[in-house]
Design a protein around this motif. Structure first.
Motif, short mmCIF file in Angstrom:
data_model
loop_
_atom_site.label_atom_id
_atom_site.label_comp_id
_atom_site.label_asym_id
_atom_site.label_seq_id
_atom_site.Cartn_x
_atom_site.Cartn_y
_atom_site.Cartn_z
N THR A 35 0.74 -1.11 0.03
CA THR A 35 -0.03 -0.14 -0.04
C THR A 35 0.92 1.25 -0.05
O THR A 35 0.15 2.48 -0.21
CB THR A 35 -0.90 -0.10 1.12
OG1 THR A 35 -0.23 -0.16 2.30
CG2 THR A 35 -1.89 -1.18 1.26
N LYS A 64 -7.08 -3.60 -8.09
CA LYS A 64 -6.98 -2.35 -8.99
C LYS A 64 -7.47 -1.24 -7.99
O LYS A 64 -7.03 -0.12 -8.40
CB LYS A 64 -7.84 -2.44 -10.42
CG LYS A 64 -6.96 -3.38 -11.13
CD LYS A 64 -7.72 -3.38 -12.69
CE LYS A 64 -7.10 -4.34 -13.65
NZ LYS A 64 -6.02 -3.93 -14.24
N ASN A 65 -8.28 -1.51 -7.38
CA ASN A 65 -9.13 -0.32 -6.49
C ASN A 65 -8.34 -0.05 -5.36
O ASN A 65 -8.77 0.72 -4.44
CB ASN A 65 -10.73 -0.69 -6.06
CG ASN A 65 -11.22 -0.59 -7.31
OD1 ASN A 65 -11.16 0.19 -8.25
ND2 ASN A 65 -12.29 -1.71 -7.67
N GLN A 66 -7.23 -0.77 -4.90
CA GLN A 66 -6.59 -0.56 -3.77
C GLN A 66 -5.58 0.73 -3.78
O GLN A 66 -5.30 1.09 -4.53
CB GLN A 66 -5.28 -1.83 -3.49
CG GLN A 66 -4.27 -1.72 -2.70
CD GLN A 66 -5.24 -1.78 -1.31
OE1 GLN A 66 -5.57 -2.86 -0.91
NE2 GLN A 66 -5.06 -1.19 -0.04
N GLU A 67 -5.92 1.29 -2.50
CA GLU A 67 -5.46 2.97 -2.36
C GLU A 67 -4.05 2.49 -2.09
O GLU A 67 -3.69 1.61 -1.12
CB GLU A 67 -5.99 3.51 -1.15
CG GLU A 67 -7.59 4.21 -1.47
CD GLU A 67 -7.37 5.02 -2.31
OE1 GLU A 67 -6.31 6.08 -2.25
OE2 GLU A 67 -8.21 5.52 -3.12
N LYS A 97 -5.59 5.05 -6.44
CA LYS A 97 -5.72 3.52 -6.85
C LYS A 97 -4.62 3.05 -7.84
O LYS A 97 -4.00 3.51 -8.31
CB LYS A 97 -7.01 3.37 -7.46
CG LYS A 97 -8.36 3.91 -6.80
CD LYS A 97 -9.24 3.47 -6.99
CE LYS A 97 -10.71 4.22 -6.46
NZ LYS A 97 -10.83 3.87 -4.98
N THR A 98 -4.35 1.73 -7.44
CA THR A 98 -3.43 0.98 -8.33
C THR A 98 -3.64 0.94 -9.77
O THR A 98 -2.70 1.01 -10.41
CB THR A 98 -3.36 -0.64 -7.88
OG1 THR A 98 -3.18 -0.64 -6.31
CG2 THR A 98 -2.40 -1.47 -8.64
#
Length: 125
Positions: A35, A64-67, A97-98
């Protein structure tokens, strides 16, 4: 007959005890994600020429939605006369986001190039 019943009872107890002791193994899958990336440099060239492919590899397993956060710090340890213009210590941090990793790294690359240009212009003159 009594012996048969006793043997049957013992065998039943053994089989029940064995069955009761067996555990069902459950596989629990956990996802981990990178992260944050923190980098500190004492040379602007290190930031300007940073290995951005390594950053992509670090975050490739993320959802893909990881902060994510990319934080870069520059520490100027040079003994330059304080009256001259120079790029001094700074920290730059971008979050997104990733899926937006390419945009985030492009923004950082442009910032580092501009800072390096300012530093070169005033140190070389």
């Amino acid at each position: 007959m009594k012996t048969k019943n006793i043997l049957l009872g013992i065998l039943s107890l053994i089989s029940f005890a064995t069955y009761a002791q067996t555990e069902k193994s459950t596989v629990i899958e956990t996802n981990s994600a990178v992260t944050q990336l923190n980098v500190e440099a004492t040379n602007l060239d290190d930031l300007k020429n940073f290995d951005w492919e390594m950053v992509k590899e670090m975050f490739q397993e993320n959802d893909k939605n990881q902060e994510i956060t990319l934080a870069f710090a520059y520490v100027n340890k040079s003994e330059v006369d304080k009256s001259k213009i120079r790029v001094d210590n700074f920290e730059m941090k971008v979050t997104g986001k990733t899926a937006d990793l390419d945009k985030l790294t492009t923004r950082l690359k442009k910032s580092f190039s501009k800072l390096d240009g300012i530093n070169d212009r005033y140190i070389n003159n």
